[in-house]
Scaffold this active site. Structure first.
Site, PDB file in Angstrom:
ATOM      1  N   SER A   1       0.845  -1.198   0.000  1.00  0.00           N
ATOM      2  CA  SER A   1       0.000   0.000   0.000  1.00  0.00           C
ATOM      3  C   SER A   1       0.876   1.242   0.000  1.00  0.00           C
ATOM      4  O   SER A   1       2.044   1.204   0.387  1.00  0.00           O
ATOM      5  CB  SER A   1      -0.893   0.015   1.239  1.00  0.00           C
ATOM      6  N   HIS A   2       0.327   2.372  -0.429  1.00  0.00           N
ATOM      7  CA  HIS A   2       1.026   3.652  -0.299  1.00  0.00           C
ATOM      8  C   HIS A   2       1.207   4.009   1.167  1.00  0.00           C
ATOM      9  O   HIS A   2       2.117   4.756   1.521  1.00  0.00           O
ATOM     10  CB  HIS A   2       0.234   4.761  -1.001  1.00  0.00           C
TER      11      HIS A   2
END
Lengths: 129, 199
Positions: free
Chosen positions: A10-11
């Site tokens: 994920s970011h």
């Protein structure tokens, strides 16, 4: 470990870790699991180096399924797979699926001893298209 | 290419990115996530730090090393995209390329970037600068003309609607802003063209 490994990218490290927590609680410990998030400099984003590390950590001879959030996570994951190189790159798939649901469903499938192809298909079923 | 020449190209590229980092970030803040300038600066400074080691390699290997370093340090989607550009150039470029060899390798590199980004020309991305640069290369244009073509192509992304990347989430609202990746590509093309011209 013969179960397919699951990697969550994920970011946000919080999203990645939270997703991994859900997988652990709902699926248990028999599935190799790793996550990464953040750009490596304290900000939101994804890092090819961190993704390669997570793939190593979750590596299984049965293969690894990667679950990603937004575009850059997908591009960086594909780059990481390419840099890991053959022959292992053939056993790593970046899934087209929502990250949380995809990770839980893929891990559930993996925990039952499913093949990489089956694990990826289960994740892809969640994606409209 | 002599090691000193490649070192000079690295310095020119890193200098222009550093000088325009704030502008690139501002462009990216308008329609992206606002980290392009900082990310590119970090990547090219990392390349600059290893300029001597990279320049000692044969040209194809040097370009691959630059690409790999960018992949590992730029972050965001720009890292793999710019990294792929240099890695693919290195893969297809002869050790001592003439114009035809450079043009052919550049064409292959553009294809690699398009595949990496699952994108094509006309979607408000760096490809919209790379393609006109390729055409100018193929037409035998001078370094100055190629740099001008790159600037013009970056400007031409202003009225485009973004179809790839974070800017595509904005749809119509992406119209009216220059694409940050197109701008940084044009900056790099000019820096390298002028450094080669100065030989």
């Amino acid at each position: 470990m013969s179960n397919v490994g699951i990697v969550i990218v994920s970011h946000s490290p919080l999203v990645a870790e939270g997703t991994a927590d859900m997988v652990r609680q709902m699926v248990g410990d028999e599935v190799p699991l790793a996550w990464c998030g953040g750009n490596g400099h304290g900000g939101l984003g994804t890092s090819v180096e961190a993704i390669m590390g997570a793939i190593e950590k979750a590596w299984s001879e049965a293969g690894v399924a990667i679950l990603v959030d937004l575009g850059g996570a997908e591009t960086n994951s594909e780059m990481a797979v390419e840099m890991i190189g053959e022959p292992r790159s053939h056993k790593i798939v970046v899934c087209n699926a929502p990250i949380v649901e995809g990770a839980v469903m893929a891990a559930t499938e993996s925990s039952g001893g499913a093949s990489l192809k089956e694990v990826v298909a289960t994740a892809h079923e969640l994606s409209p298209s | 290419m002599a090691a000193a020449d490649f070192s000079r190209l690295i310095a020119a590229a890193a200098d222009t990115i550093a000088a325009h980092a704030e502008e690139l970030t501002a462009l990216d803040q308008a329609i992206g996530d606002g980290d392009h300038g900082l990310n590119m600066k970090r990547g090219f400074e990392a390349v600059r730090a290893e300029a001597d080691a990279f320049s000692a390699k044969p040209l194809p290997e040097a370009l691959k090393a630059v690409g790999t370093k960018l992949v590992m340090t730029v972050g965001g989607a720009s890292g793999p995209l710019f990294g792929t550009l240099f890695m693919a150039l290195g893969k297809d470029l002869p050790a001592a390329p003439d114009r035809d060899g450079l043009t052919a390798a550049f064409g292959k590199a553009i294809e690699a970037v398009a595949a990496r980004g699952k994108s094509q020309v006309g979607q408000k991305t760096m490809l919209d600068v790379l393609q006109p640069v390729y055409e100018a290369l193929a037409q035998g244009k001078t370094a100055g003309e190629i740099a001008d073509a790159a600037d013009k192509a970056a400007e031409a992304t202003v009225p485009m609607k973004a179809l790839r990347g974070r800017a595509s989430f904005l749809g119509e609202r992406s119209i009216g802003h220059m694409d940050a990746g197109a701008r940084s590509t044009a900056l790099l093309v000019r820096a390298v063209a002028e450094a080669i011209e100065g030989n």
